[in-house]
Design a protein around this motif. Structure first.
Motif, PDB file in Angstrom:
ATOM      1  N   GLY A 117       3.566  38.530  71.879  1.00 10.91           N
ATOM      2  CA  GLY A 117       4.883  38.701  71.275  1.00 10.91           C
ATOM      3  C   GLY A 117       5.340  37.546  70.408  1.00 10.91           C
ATOM      4  O   GLY A 117       5.912  37.754  69.336  1.00 10.91           O
ATOM      5  N   PHE A 118       5.097  36.309  70.855  1.00 10.84           N
ATOM      6  CA  PHE A 118       5.561  35.178  70.058  1.00 10.84           C
ATOM      7  C   PHE A 118       4.835  35.107  68.723  1.00 10.84           C
ATOM      8  O   PHE A 118       5.457  34.883  67.682  1.00 10.84           O
ATOM      9  N   VAL A 119       3.511  35.285  68.730  1.00 11.29           N
ATOM     10  CA  VAL A 119       2.757  35.229  67.470  1.00 11.29           C
ATOM     11  C   VAL A 119       3.172  36.375  66.557  1.00 11.29           C
ATOM     12  O   VAL A 119       3.323  36.187  65.347  1.00 11.29           O
ATOM     13  N   GLY A 243      -3.683  28.263  72.568  1.00 11.98           N
ATOM     14  CA  GLY A 243      -3.849  29.657  72.924  1.00 11.98           C
ATOM     15  C   GLY A 243      -2.807  30.099  73.931  1.00 11.98           C
ATOM     16  O   GLY A 243      -2.208  29.277  74.633  1.00 11.98           O
ATOM     17  N   HIS A 244      -2.597  31.405  74.003  1.00 12.81           N
ATOM     18  CA  HIS A 244      -1.743  31.957  75.052  1.00 12.81           C
ATOM     19  C   HIS A 244      -2.256  31.489  76.408  1.00 12.81           C
ATOM     20  O   HIS A 244      -3.446  31.588  76.704  1.00 12.81           O
ATOM     21  N   GLN A 245      -1.344  30.980  77.223  1.00 16.33           N
ATOM     22  CA  GLN A 245      -1.720  30.405  78.511  1.00 16.33           C
ATOM     23  C   GLN A 245      -1.829  31.504  79.571  1.00 16.33           C
ATOM     24  O   GLN A 245      -0.999  31.633  80.471  1.00 16.33           O
ATOM     25  N   ALA A 246      -2.892  32.282  79.472  1.00 15.38           N
ATOM     26  CA  ALA A 246      -3.100  33.393  80.405  1.00 15.38           C
ATOM     27  C   ALA A 246      -3.888  32.956  81.623  1.00 15.38           C
ATOM     28  O   ALA A 246      -3.578  33.344  82.755  1.00 15.38           O
ATOM     29  N   ASN A 247      -4.913  32.170  81.375  1.00 13.77           N
ATOM     30  CA  ASN A 247      -5.844  31.775  82.416  1.00 13.77           C
ATOM     31  C   ASN A 247      -6.666  30.629  81.836  1.00 13.77           C
ATOM     32  O   ASN A 247      -7.134  30.713  80.699  1.00 13.77           O
ATOM     33  N   LEU A 248      -6.845  29.566  82.599  1.00  7.50           N
ATOM     34  CA  LEU A 248      -7.572  28.413  82.077  1.00  7.50           C
ATOM     35  C   LEU A 248      -9.011  28.772  81.725  1.00  7.50           C
ATOM     36  O   LEU A 248      -9.562  28.251  80.757  1.00  7.50           O
ATOM     37  N   ARG A 249      -9.605  29.699  82.471  1.00  4.13           N
ATOM     38  CA  ARG A 249     -10.966  30.111  82.165  1.00  4.13           C
ATOM     39  C   ARG A 249     -11.052  30.764  80.787  1.00  4.13           C
ATOM     40  O   ARG A 249     -12.024  30.567  80.052  1.00  4.13           O
ATOM     41  N   ILE A 250     -10.051  31.566  80.443  1.00  7.62           N
ATOM     42  CA  ILE A 250     -10.035  32.199  79.126  1.00  7.62           C
ATOM     43  C   ILE A 250      -9.916  31.143  78.037  1.00  7.62           C
ATOM     44  O   ILE A 250     -10.651  31.164  77.041  1.00  7.62           O
ATOM     45  N   LEU A 251      -8.998  30.195  78.211  1.00  6.12           N
ATOM     46  CA  LEU A 251      -8.820  29.145  77.215  1.00  6.12           C
ATOM     47  C   LEU A 251     -10.104  28.357  77.014  1.00  6.12           C
ATOM     48  O   LEU A 251     -10.495  28.047  75.878  1.00  6.12           O
ATOM     49  N   GLU A 252     -10.768  28.020  78.116  1.00  4.96           N
ATOM     50  CA  GLU A 252     -12.002  27.242  78.015  1.00  4.96           C
ATOM     51  C   GLU A 252     -13.112  28.044  77.345  1.00  4.96           C
ATOM     52  O   GLU A 252     -13.882  27.491  76.540  1.00  4.96           O
ATOM     53  N   ALA A 253     -13.199  29.334  77.659  1.00  4.89           N
ATOM     54  CA  ALA A 253     -14.236  30.169  77.050  1.00  4.89           C
ATOM     55  C   ALA A 253     -14.011  30.321  75.549  1.00  4.89           C
ATOM     56  O   ALA A 253     -14.961  30.274  74.754  1.00  4.89           O
ATOM     57  N   VAL A 254     -12.749  30.503  75.139  1.00  2.00           N
ATOM     58  CA  VAL A 254     -12.434  30.626  73.718  1.00  2.00           C
ATOM     59  C   VAL A 254     -12.763  29.326  72.987  1.00  2.00           C
ATOM     60  O   VAL A 254     -13.379  29.332  71.913  1.00  2.00           O
ATOM     61  N   ALA A 255     -12.344  28.207  73.559  1.00  5.76           N
ATOM     62  CA  ALA A 255     -12.601  26.912  72.931  1.00  5.76           C
ATOM     63  C   ALA A 255     -14.101  26.654  72.774  1.00  5.76           C
ATOM     64  O   ALA A 255     -14.555  26.139  71.746  1.00  5.76           O
ATOM     65  N   SER A 279       4.711  31.645  76.406  1.00  3.18           N
ATOM     66  CA  SER A 279       3.718  30.622  76.727  1.00  3.18           C
ATOM     67  C   SER A 279       3.375  29.705  75.563  1.00  3.18           C
ATOM     68  O   SER A 279       3.226  28.490  75.757  1.00  3.18           O
ATOM     69  N   ILE A 280       3.235  30.236  74.361  1.00  2.00           N
ATOM     70  CA  ILE A 280       2.835  29.377  73.242  1.00  2.00           C
ATOM     71  C   ILE A 280       3.931  28.379  72.861  1.00  2.00           C
ATOM     72  O   ILE A 280       3.650  27.182  72.723  1.00  2.00           O
ATOM     73  N   PRO A 281       5.193  28.791  72.675  1.00  2.00           N
ATOM     74  CA  PRO A 281       6.197  27.766  72.379  1.00  2.00           C
ATOM     75  C   PRO A 281       6.379  26.750  73.504  1.00  2.00           C
ATOM     76  O   PRO A 281       6.625  25.570  73.241  1.00  2.00           O
ATOM     77  N   VAL A 299      -2.902  23.134  63.109  1.00  2.00           N
ATOM     78  CA  VAL A 299      -2.719  23.799  64.397  1.00  2.00           C
ATOM     79  C   VAL A 299      -3.025  25.287  64.266  1.00  2.00           C
ATOM     80  O   VAL A 299      -2.578  25.935  63.315  1.00  2.00           O
ATOM     81  N   VAL A 300      -3.784  25.807  65.215  1.00  2.00           N
ATOM     82  CA  VAL A 300      -4.037  27.245  65.284  1.00  2.00           C
ATOM     83  C   VAL A 300      -3.460  27.778  66.595  1.00  2.00           C
ATOM     84  O   VAL A 300      -3.736  27.242  67.673  1.00  2.00           O
ATOM     85  N   LEU A 301      -2.647  28.815  66.483  1.00  2.00           N
ATOM     86  CA  LEU A 301      -2.085  29.511  67.641  1.00  2.00           C
ATOM     87  C   LEU A 301      -2.804  30.848  67.785  1.00  2.00           C
ATOM     88  O   LEU A 301      -3.021  31.537  66.790  1.00  2.00           O
ATOM     89  N   THR A 302      -3.154  31.215  69.000  1.00  2.00           N
ATOM     90  CA  THR A 302      -3.844  32.489  69.217  1.00  2.00           C
ATOM     91  C   THR A 302      -3.374  33.110  70.533  1.00  2.00           C
ATOM     92  O   THR A 302      -3.259  32.411  71.539  1.00  2.00           O
TER      93      THR A 302
END
Length: 325
Positions: A117-119, A243-255, A279-281, A299-302
């Motif tokens: 929603g924020f993006v 990135g959207h702070q959904a799950n640290l595993r997701i963030l790490e996998a994307v990165a 979460s992003i703001p 900066v990239v927001l996803t």
């Protein structure tokens, strides 16, 4: 969305987090879980939960007012509230938010794209400013997931938190381009609509966590790459990935798939959990407070969320100080 008459610039950033903190140990006292189990699978240690009498509009108004204060403004042309948890099915929450901020008469509407929603809201605001429709748009991501999460469902009760974050997007910018929203890109896939949903006639959120992970990672990676390529950035050019702070595993996998080192990845999920559209703001403010973002940084927001929806934005970080309520 990279062409337009005017430059759209992020000029203010504000947040609001409820005072009450619920730790993993607190949840373990009533659920079949533990701090170690939750933290190892999600990266979350604690989350904020609003008191029963606090609505999404109150969180949104506080964050919106903070963003205006951060920008040194007292008004705007449009209040856009991205939320999955409106206080009522009808009417929209945004007019109440605008009035609570002393902006009665200002245009206001809700946007529903769940965790994206924020993006989505930032993209709409950018387009309206560039087109000359508005000179300033307040984009608020606000959620009270405690209202739709089953407190006895271990798969969702440990993940979500409440909170709100907001940015002000204005026409114009400084000569160095700091704060400019350079490009946004959005997408959706309705074939996955049942993966994150409140089923018809039911009260609580249901989520297929494993399938969401499977779909989220490639969607976020692809979106981030497309928005970076649109502005001529290689992965190594990105100073901060939020990135959207959904799950640290997701963030790490994307990165990892984007070849980004850990120090360029912003993650505050440990302290606030998954706050969906907020979460992003909230992550941006957390990073700015800790000196992780400098004026002019690329900066990239996803984000990825129910719908299914996803989206990204590329921007140059502004010279801004977050305000917290």
């Amino acid at each position: 969305m990279s062409d337009g008459t005017y430059t759209a610039t992020l000029t203010g950033l504000g947040t609001c987090l409820p005072a009450r903190t619920v730790t993993n140990d607190d949840l373990a006292r009533r659920l079949d879980t533990s701090h170690a189990w939750i933290h190892s699978r999600t990266g979350i240690a604690r989350r904020r939960v609003a008191d029963p009498g606090t609505g999404t509009a109150e969180l949104a108004a506080a964050a919106g007012s903070a963003a205006l204060a951060s920008a040194g403004r007292t008004s705007c042309d449009l209040v856009l509230v991205a939320t999955t948890t409106p206080d009522r099915a009808c009417p929209a929450t945004a007019p109440r938010v605008a009035t609570a901020m002393g902006l009665t008469g200002t245009a206001a509407f809700d946007l529903s794209a769940v965790c994206s929603g924020f993006v989505y809201g930032l993209s709409v605001a950018t387009a309206m400013v560039r087109a000359g429709t508005c000179a300033s748009v307040l984009v608020v991501g606000a959620e009270r997931y405690s209202a739709i999460v089953d407190p006895e469902d271990r798969s969702t009760a440990v993940i979500f938190g409440d909170g709100a974050g907001a940015v002000l997007v204005e026409r114009g910018g400084d000569p160095a381009g700091r704060g400019a929203v350079l490009h946004t890109e959005l997408g959706s896939d309705g074939t996955g609509e049942d993966l994150i949903t409140v089923p018809p006639g039911e009260r609580y959120l249901r989520m297929e966590g494993r399938e969401v992970y499977t779909r989220a990672v490639p969607a976020m990676v692809g979106s981030a790459r497309r928005v970076a390529e649109a502005v001529g950035w290689l992965p190594g050019d990105i100073d901060a990935f939020v990135g959207h702070q959904a799950n640290l595993r997701i963030l790490e996998a994307v990165a990892k798939r984007l070849d980004l080192p850990p120090e360029r990845v912003v993650a505050n999920i440990e302290d606030v959990g998954n706050t969906a559209a907020a979460s992003i703001p909230l992550a941006l403010a957390w990073a700015a407070d800790r000196g992780r973002l400098a004026p002019g940084d690329r900066v990239v927001l996803t984000a990825f969320g129910g719908g299914l929806t996803w989206g990204s934005a590329a921007l140059l970080w502004p010279d801004v100080r977050p305000v917290h309520h």
